[in-house]
Scaffold this motif. Structure first.
Motif, short mmCIF file in Angstrom:
data_model
loop_
_atom_site.label_atom_id
_atom_site.label_comp_id
_atom_site.label_asym_id
_atom_site.label_seq_id
_atom_site.Cartn_x
_atom_site.Cartn_y
_atom_site.Cartn_z
N ARG A 1 1.58 16.10 -5.42
CA ARG A 1 2.51 14.85 -6.20
C ARG A 1 1.70 14.01 -4.56
NH1 ARG A 1 3.13 11.24 -9.81
NH2 ARG A 1 4.83 9.98 -10.04
N THR A 2 2.47 14.73 -3.53
CA THR A 2 2.50 13.45 -2.44
C THR A 2 0.97 12.83 -2.27
OG1 THR A 2 3.99 14.63 -1.67
CG2 THR A 2 3.03 13.32 0.42
N GLY A 3 -0.17 13.58 -2.98
CA GLY A 3 -0.98 13.29 -2.19
C GLY A 3 -1.91 12.46 -3.48
N HIS A 4 -1.25 12.84 -4.62
CA HIS A 4 -1.58 11.82 -5.67
C HIS A 4 -1.35 10.37 -5.43
CE1 HIS A 4 -2.99 10.55 -9.88
NE2 HIS A 4 -1.06 10.50 -9.81
N LEU A 5 0.10 10.66 -5.16
CA LEU A 5 0.95 8.98 -5.01
C LEU A 5 0.10 8.73 -3.61
CD1 LEU A 5 4.67 9.96 -5.71
CD2 LEU A 5 3.36 8.27 -6.98
N ARG A 6 -0.19 8.69 -2.43
CA ARG A 6 -1.22 8.05 -1.42
C ARG A 6 -2.50 7.89 -1.80
NH1 ARG A 6 -3.85 11.42 3.39
NH2 ARG A 6 -5.00 9.91 4.71
N TRP A 7 -3.03 8.75 -2.77
CA TRP A 7 -4.44 7.73 -3.60
C TRP A 7 -3.93 6.79 -4.51
CZ3 TRP A 7 -5.71 7.50 -8.35
CH2 TRP A 7 -7.19 7.49 -8.80
N LYS A 8 -2.94 6.67 -5.40
CA LYS A 8 -2.70 5.63 -6.14
C LYS A 8 -2.32 4.84 -5.01
CE LYS A 8 -0.25 6.30 -9.69
NZ LYS A 8 1.27 6.33 -10.20
N PHE A 9 -1.77 4.79 -3.88
CA PHE A 9 -1.42 3.31 -3.01
C PHE A 9 -2.83 2.84 -2.53
CE2 PHE A 9 -0.24 2.11 1.28
CZ PHE A 9 -0.04 1.44 0.62
N LEU A 10 -3.41 3.46 -1.93
CA LEU A 10 -4.30 3.47 -0.99
C LEU A 10 -5.82 2.30 -2.20
CD1 LEU A 10 -4.91 6.10 1.24
CD2 LEU A 10 -3.84 4.28 2.10
N THR A 11 -5.46 3.42 -2.94
CA THR A 11 -7.09 3.00 -4.09
C THR A 11 -6.05 1.42 -4.93
OG1 THR A 11 -7.23 5.07 -4.99
CG2 THR A 11 -8.49 3.43 -6.31
N TRP A 12 -5.18 1.22 -5.09
CA TRP A 12 -4.39 0.16 -5.34
C TRP A 12 -4.31 -1.39 -4.09
CZ3 TRP A 12 -2.83 -1.54 -9.89
CH2 TRP A 12 -2.06 -3.29 -9.89
N CYS A 13 -4.68 -0.41 -3.02
CA CYS A 13 -3.95 -1.82 -2.00
C CYS A 13 -6.25 -1.50 -1.27
CB CYS A 13 -3.91 -0.99 -0.23
SG CYS A 13 -1.96 -0.56 -0.76
N ALA A 14 -6.93 -0.78 -1.75
CA ALA A 14 -8.62 -1.32 -1.47
C ALA A 14 -8.64 -2.20 -2.77
CB ALA A 14 -9.25 -0.16 -1.54
N ASP A 15 -8.18 -2.06 -3.87
CA ASP A 15 -8.57 -2.92 -4.75
C ASP A 15 -8.29 -3.88 -4.91
OD1 ASP A 15 -10.36 -1.61 -5.22
OD2 ASP A 15 -9.28 -0.15 -7.40
N CYS A 16 -7.11 -4.76 -4.86
CA CYS A 16 -6.33 -5.75 -5.19
C CYS A 16 -6.90 -7.17 -3.57
CB CYS A 16 -4.87 -5.19 -4.81
SG CYS A 16 -4.86 -5.39 -2.96
N ASP A 17 -7.03 -6.81 -2.95
CA ASP A 17 -8.31 -7.70 -2.06
C ASP A 17 -6.89 -8.86 -1.99
OD1 ASP A 17 -10.31 -8.74 -1.28
OD2 ASP A 17 -10.91 -9.75 -3.69
N ILE A 18 -6.25 -8.53 -1.41
CA ILE A 18 -5.23 -9.18 -0.93
C ILE A 18 -5.19 -8.88 1.07
CG2 ILE A 18 -2.64 -9.95 -0.55
CD1 ILE A 18 -2.22 -9.36 -4.15
N PRO A 19 -5.65 -9.51 1.65
CA PRO A 19 -5.54 -9.49 2.93
C PRO A 19 -3.93 -8.81 3.30
CG PRO A 19 -5.56 -11.68 2.40
CD PRO A 19 -6.03 -11.45 1.55
N GLU A 20 -2.68 -9.88 3.14
CA GLU A 20 -1.32 -8.78 3.42
C GLU A 20 -1.28 -7.94 3.58
OE1 GLU A 20 -1.21 -12.83 3.21
OE2 GLU A 20 -2.24 -12.39 2.14
#
Length: 200
Positions: A115-134
């Motif tokens: 579960r922790t690995g899945h949430l980590r993947w969701k967070f990092l994928t979201w950050c990579a796709d959002c294209d927000i420098p901050e």
């Protein structure tokens, strides 16, 4: 933690695991939200936010946790930002990143690694796709965040004690000698000594 302080820790304690406190991580995420709101408003509107702008009205609710918002408040926040266009969509994207980070931090000290690995993947994928420098600045802290998730260690107790010491010094308008300062500090920070402050 400043870069200089981090370097000093690495030099003085090369085998120590640096852990970032989850309170400060969420605080960093909230600062990121404010930076995104100011930059986006200044870029797309050509000026700072005004009281009549939807993103300005929603600035306080953006800093609150999802579970602390009622369904009505959440719907109002969501609809206001959706109706704003690009500004609102950018803010919602950053806010969702903050909430995904909080979900991940809540898994600290848990044994469900899947579960922790899945949430980590969701967070990092979201950050990579959002294209927000901050949002990407959190990547620089990822080793320390990962260490917190793995160990669950926090400096919350020392932060609380430090706060009580500062409040005692403020209430006394400062101390004239170290002996009184040590005594008063011990009284406000030791549970056993706290009982001696009451006449009963």
């Amino acid at each position: 933690m400043s870069p200089g302080y981090r370097t000093a820790v690495r030099t003085g304690l090369p085998h120590a695991t640096v852990v970032v406190d989850h309170f400060h991580v969420v605080q960093l995420a909230n600062k990121m939200l404010n930076l995104v709101r100011r930059r986006t408003t200044a870029t797309l509107r050509g000026r700072r936010g005004r009281a009549g702008h939807p993103e300005w009205k929603a600035r306080r609710r953006l800093l609150r946790n999802r579970e602390d918002l009622t369904d009505t408040q959440f719907s109002t926040l969501w609809n206001q930002l959706i109706g704003t266009g690009d500004i609102g969509m950018t803010l919602l994207t950053a806010w969702i990143a903050k909430e995904k980070l909080r979900d991940l931090l809540a898994r600290a000290r848990t044994t469900d690694r899947h579960r922790t690995g899945h949430l980590r993947w969701k967070f990092l994928t979201w950050c990579a796709d959002c294209d927000i420098p901050e949002v990407r600045t959190i990547d620089r802290w990822w080793p320390e965040i990962q260490a917190f998730i793995a160990t669950g260690h926090s400096n919350a107790k020392s932060e609380g004690i430090n706060r009580m010491i500062k409040l005692a010094a403020r209430a006394a308008h400062g101390f004239r000698n170290p002996t009184n300062q040590r005594l008063r500090t011990r009284c406000v920070t030791t549970r056993r000594a706290q009982g001696h402050l009451h006449p009963a």
